[in-house]
Design a protein around this motif. Structure first.
Motif, PDB file in Angstrom:
ATOM      1  N   ASN A  54      -7.540 -30.035  27.577  1.00 22.75           N
ATOM      2  CA  ASN A  54      -8.359 -31.199  27.200  1.00 22.75           C
ATOM      3  C   ASN A  54      -7.481 -32.420  26.932  1.00 22.75           C
ATOM      4  O   ASN A  54      -7.837 -33.538  27.316  1.00 22.75           O
ATOM      5  CB  ASN A  54      -9.209 -30.868  25.973  1.00 22.75           C
ATOM      6  N   LEU A  55      -6.333 -32.213  26.265  1.00 22.24           N
ATOM      7  CA  LEU A  55      -5.410 -33.332  26.018  1.00 22.24           C
ATOM      8  C   LEU A  55      -4.873 -33.906  27.327  1.00 22.24           C
ATOM      9  O   LEU A  55      -4.769 -35.120  27.494  1.00 22.24           O
ATOM     10  CB  LEU A  55      -4.256 -32.878  25.122  1.00 22.24           C
ATOM     11  N   ASP A  57      -6.361 -33.722  30.264  1.00 21.29           N
ATOM     12  CA  ASP A  57      -7.472 -34.399  30.936  1.00 21.29           C
ATOM     13  C   ASP A  57      -7.704 -35.791  30.341  1.00 21.29           C
ATOM     14  O   ASP A  57      -7.966 -36.744  31.076  1.00 21.29           O
ATOM     15  CB  ASP A  57      -8.748 -33.563  30.838  1.00 21.29           C
ATOM     16  N   ASP A  58      -7.615 -35.900  29.021  1.00 16.30           N
ATOM     17  CA  ASP A  58      -7.792 -37.218  28.391  1.00 16.30           C
ATOM     18  C   ASP A  58      -6.692 -38.188  28.817  1.00 16.30           C
ATOM     19  O   ASP A  58      -6.955 -39.361  29.085  1.00 16.30           O
ATOM     20  CB  ASP A  58      -7.797 -37.082  26.862  1.00 16.30           C
ATOM     21  N   LYS A  61      -7.010 -39.350  32.611  1.00 11.06           N
ATOM     22  CA  LYS A  61      -8.160 -40.198  32.946  1.00 11.06           C
ATOM     23  C   LYS A  61      -7.758 -41.661  33.057  1.00 11.06           C
ATOM     24  O   LYS A  61      -8.338 -42.412  33.827  1.00 11.06           O
ATOM     25  CB  LYS A  61      -9.265 -40.038  31.893  1.00 11.06           C
TER      26      LYS A  61
END
Length: 85
Positions: A54-55, A57-58, A61
């Motif tokens: 998740n980190l 992916d953030d 982006k």
């Protein structure tokens, strides 16, 4: 059902010289270039914790890159900082 070759009785057999001429009348063989084997790819699977994913992916982006490209860039930057690359 068997297929038989037609008989060639009465036909003139080609001479070896004629056969060689036909073989060598085609196009020249392709020019082979030397291949650089230093950039071979290694493929493997990687499992990472969901929170780390998740980190990543953030962070990616912002640059709109794939996970693969982002991870490769991150690894390259770290190796360069350590002077290993």
């Amino acid at each position: 059902m068997t297929i038989e070759q037609p008989s060639r009785s009465g036909e003139k057999q080609p001479k070896q010289l004629d056969i060689e001429r036909v073989i060598h009348s085609g196009s020249s063989p392709p020019i082979t270039e030397e291949v650089d084997d230093t950039s071979k790819e290694v493929r493997f699977q990687m499992v990472i914790p969901e929170q780390l994913c998740n980190l990543i992916d953030d962070a990616r982006k912002l640059t709109k890159t794939s996970r693969r490209a982002w991870l490769l860039t991150a690894a390259q930057e770290k190796l360069e900082r350590e002077g290993r690359l």
